[in-house]
Write an enzyme that holds these catalytic residues in place. Structure first.
Site, short mmCIF file in Angstrom:
data_model
loop_
_atom_site.label_atom_id
_atom_site.label_comp_id
_atom_site.label_asym_id
_atom_site.label_seq_id
_atom_site.Cartn_x
_atom_site.Cartn_y
_atom_site.Cartn_z
N CYS A 129 16.19 19.93 0.72
CA CYS A 129 14.78 20.33 0.85
C CYS A 129 14.64 21.84 1.06
O CYS A 129 13.54 22.39 0.94
CB CYS A 129 14.12 19.60 2.00
SG CYS A 129 14.32 17.82 1.88
N HIS A 269 7.88 22.95 4.59
CA HIS A 269 8.39 21.81 3.83
C HIS A 269 7.59 20.57 4.24
O HIS A 269 7.43 20.29 5.43
CB HIS A 269 9.88 21.62 4.14
CG HIS A 269 10.41 20.33 3.62
ND1 HIS A 269 10.20 19.92 2.33
CD2 HIS A 269 11.12 19.33 4.22
CE1 HIS A 269 10.76 18.75 2.14
NE2 HIS A 269 11.34 18.37 3.28
N ASN A 299 7.32 13.57 0.56
CA ASN A 299 8.39 14.57 0.64
C ASN A 299 9.05 14.68 -0.74
O ASN A 299 9.71 13.75 -1.20
CB ASN A 299 9.40 14.12 1.70
CG ASN A 299 10.54 15.07 1.89
OD1 ASN A 299 10.76 15.98 1.08
ND2 ASN A 299 11.30 14.88 2.96
O1 UT7 Z 1 13.16 16.31 4.10
C1 UT7 Z 1 14.23 16.36 4.97
C2 UT7 Z 1 13.83 16.16 6.30
N1 UT7 Z 1 13.36 14.81 6.55
C3 UT7 Z 1 12.67 14.64 7.61
O2 UT7 Z 1 12.41 15.60 8.27
C4 UT7 Z 1 12.30 13.24 8.05
C5 UT7 Z 1 12.39 13.21 9.55
N2 UT7 Z 1 12.08 11.94 10.17
C6 UT7 Z 1 10.86 11.37 10.15
O3 UT7 Z 1 9.95 11.84 9.54
C7 UT7 Z 1 10.65 10.15 11.02
O4 UT7 Z 1 11.75 9.98 11.87
C8 UT7 Z 1 10.40 8.85 10.22
C9 UT7 Z 1 9.04 8.90 9.57
C10 UT7 Z 1 11.48 8.68 9.18
C11 UT7 Z 1 10.42 7.64 11.17
O5 UT7 Z 1 9.48 7.82 12.20
P1 UT7 Z 1 9.88 7.54 13.72
O6 UT7 Z 1 8.69 7.76 14.54
O7 UT7 Z 1 11.09 8.38 14.01
O8 UT7 Z 1 10.18 6.01 13.67
P2 UT7 Z 1 11.55 5.25 14.01
O9 UT7 Z 1 12.57 5.53 12.98
O10 UT7 Z 1 11.92 5.50 15.44
O11 UT7 Z 1 11.08 3.76 13.91
C12 UT7 Z 1 10.12 3.23 14.82
C13 UT7 Z 1 9.88 1.78 14.43
C14 UT7 Z 1 11.18 1.00 14.25
O12 UT7 Z 1 10.95 -0.32 14.70
P3 UT7 Z 1 11.51 -0.78 16.13
O13 UT7 Z 1 12.98 -0.56 16.08
O14 UT7 Z 1 10.82 0.09 17.12
O15 UT7 Z 1 11.10 -2.21 16.18
C15 UT7 Z 1 11.37 0.99 12.76
O16 UT7 Z 1 12.10 -0.13 12.31
O17 UT7 Z 1 9.21 1.74 13.16
C16 UT7 Z 1 9.95 0.90 12.27
N3 UT7 Z 1 9.76 1.41 10.91
C17 UT7 Z 1 8.76 1.03 10.12
N4 UT7 Z 1 7.74 0.17 10.31
C18 UT7 Z 1 6.88 0.01 9.30
C19 UT7 Z 1 10.53 2.32 10.26
N5 UT7 Z 1 10.02 2.52 9.03
C20 UT7 Z 1 8.93 1.74 8.93
C21 UT7 Z 1 7.99 1.52 7.90
N6 UT7 Z 1 6.98 0.65 8.15
N7 UT7 Z 1 8.05 2.13 6.72
#
Ligand code: UT7
Length: 342
Positions: A129, A269, A299
């Site tokens: 990225c 980004h 993204n």
């Molecule tokens: O371009 C390069 C750089 N990339 C980035 O900077 C991405 C950085 N990361 C992020 O943007 C975020 O971490 C995400 C958007 C990927 C995830 O958000 P988060 O607030 O960190 O969520 P999480 O991974 O902690 O997941 C929270 C919950 C989980 O469920 P449990 O374990 O709490 O029951 C996930 O399984 O949300 C669940 N989850 C979803 N639920 C519905 C993860 N993805 C999804 C989804 N829909 N698509």
């Protein structure tokens, strides 16, 4: 001088190179729009989750017969038209991508052929990225050193080709597209004031694709194990993104002796709206200062800031003379920031 109004950090080091300007920009996104509602049918997710956790509402998906080089060439032609540049004027093409058409030859070579830039040298940069600002900084070196007069840089991705459409943790985040810029030296005009880059290979496994390279060549087993899909530790990547983008932005401002209040537009980004807000808050910018289009494109990795810069310019958000701060972060880990007097 690049700018009469602002400090040129290169002069500080006695650097005698000529200034580098962005003559023009252009971008391209595929026609097909994939909404969050559509993703609800593919994986266990919801429009509400995607919107609140990321800010993304929809993304563009390239057609099956539309490749990274096609999107890159479209963006390049638009930047060339905007700058009134013909293909035979281009000395060098740099394409930033992690989704090349194939492992080799480079996508830049394929673009060279597609746009008919027969004189141009061509190579790819892989900084995920962060790729577009890496390409900007590399391209600048060829301009300031007088090696080349016209450099075409492109950020282009077909991320839909490496996303696991069964993995809700990643498939909701990414989209396809391309953005391009023409670099030249335009004395007494707008230009690139500084660009800085960084990397931390120790954290390479936060965001990576293990299959398809020399470590794990494509085989029936590697495909069955899903090794040709992008993998990400979202939470750790998020934390690193905020810290690295904030630090890179500060370093770029420090080099130009600028305060954030002097920046008309911050173009980060476009990974996640919450990352943009966290970086913006730490930098002390107003919401109006931060350009956001991730709601429409998600993204797009190396294409992200390139598309955003083109949109900011074409919609009049950024006007000639405005100071723009570009700041990026991605797999590698890599990060970079640049200050432009548009
Ligand atoms: O371009 C390069 C750089 N990339 C980035 O900077 C991405 C950085 N990361 C992020 O943007 C975020 O971490 C995400 C958007 C990927 C995830 O958000 P988060 O607030 O960190 O969520 P999480 O991974 O902690 O997941 C929270 C919950 C989980 O469920 P449990 O374990 O709490 O029951 C996930 O399984 O949300 C669940 N989850 C979803 N639920 C519905 C993860 N993805 C999804 C989804 N829909 N698509």
């Amino acid at each position: 001088m690049t700018s009469k109004r602002f400090k040129n950090p290169r002069a500080e080091h006695g650097y005698q190179g000529r200034p580098c300007s962005i003559l023009s920009v252009g971008s391209y996104v595929p026609e097909r729009i994939m909404t969050n509602a559509e993703l609800e049918k593919l994986v266990d997710t919801s429009d509400d989750w995607i919107t609140t956790r990321t800010g993304i509402k929809e993304r563009r998906i390239a057609a099956d017969n539309e490749f990274t080089s096609d999107m890159a060439a479209m963006a390049a032609r638009r930047a060339m038209d905007a700058g009134k540049i013909t293909a035979d004027q281009i000395d060098l093409i740099i394409v930033a991508t992690i989704t090349p058409d194939m492992l080799f030859p480079s996508t830049a070579c394929l673009v060279q052929h597609k746009i008919g830039a027969r004189r141009a040298a061509a190579f790819d940069v892989e900084a995920a990225c962060s790729g577009f600002i890496y390409a900007l900084e590399i391209g600048q070196q060829f301009i300031t050193s007088r090696t080349y007069d016209t450099v075409l840089i492109i950020g282009a991705e077909k991320l839909s080709s490496i996303v696991d459409w069964k993995d809700r943790n990643t498939c909701v985040l990414f989209g396809d597209g391309a953005g391009a810029a023409i670099l030249q030296s335009l004395p007494n005009s707008h230009g690139l004031l500084t660009a800085c880059m960084g990397a931390d290979g120790e954290k390479s496994e936060l965001l990576y694709m293990p299959g398809g390279g020399s470590m794990c060549p494509a085989s029936a087993n590697s495909v069955a194990a899903g090794l040709h899909f992008l993998r990400m530790d979202g939470k750790e990547t998020f934390k690193n993104a905020v810290n690295a983008m904030y630090t890179a932005a500060l370093e770029a401002l420090r080099r130009c002796e600028l305060k954030i209040s002097q920046i008309k537009c911050v173009i980060p980004h476009q990974a996640n709206r919450r990352i943009l807000e966290a970086v913006g808050e730490r930098l002390g910018v107003t919401k109006d200062q931060v350009f956001v289009n991730l709601d429409r494109y998600g993204n797009t990795s190396a294409a992200s800031v390139a598309i955003a810069l083109d949109e900011a310019v074409s919609t009049g958000v950024v006007k000639r003379g405005d100071l723009v701060l570009l700041v990026v972060f991605g797999a590698g880990l890599t990060w970079a920031a640049a200050v432009i007097e548009w």
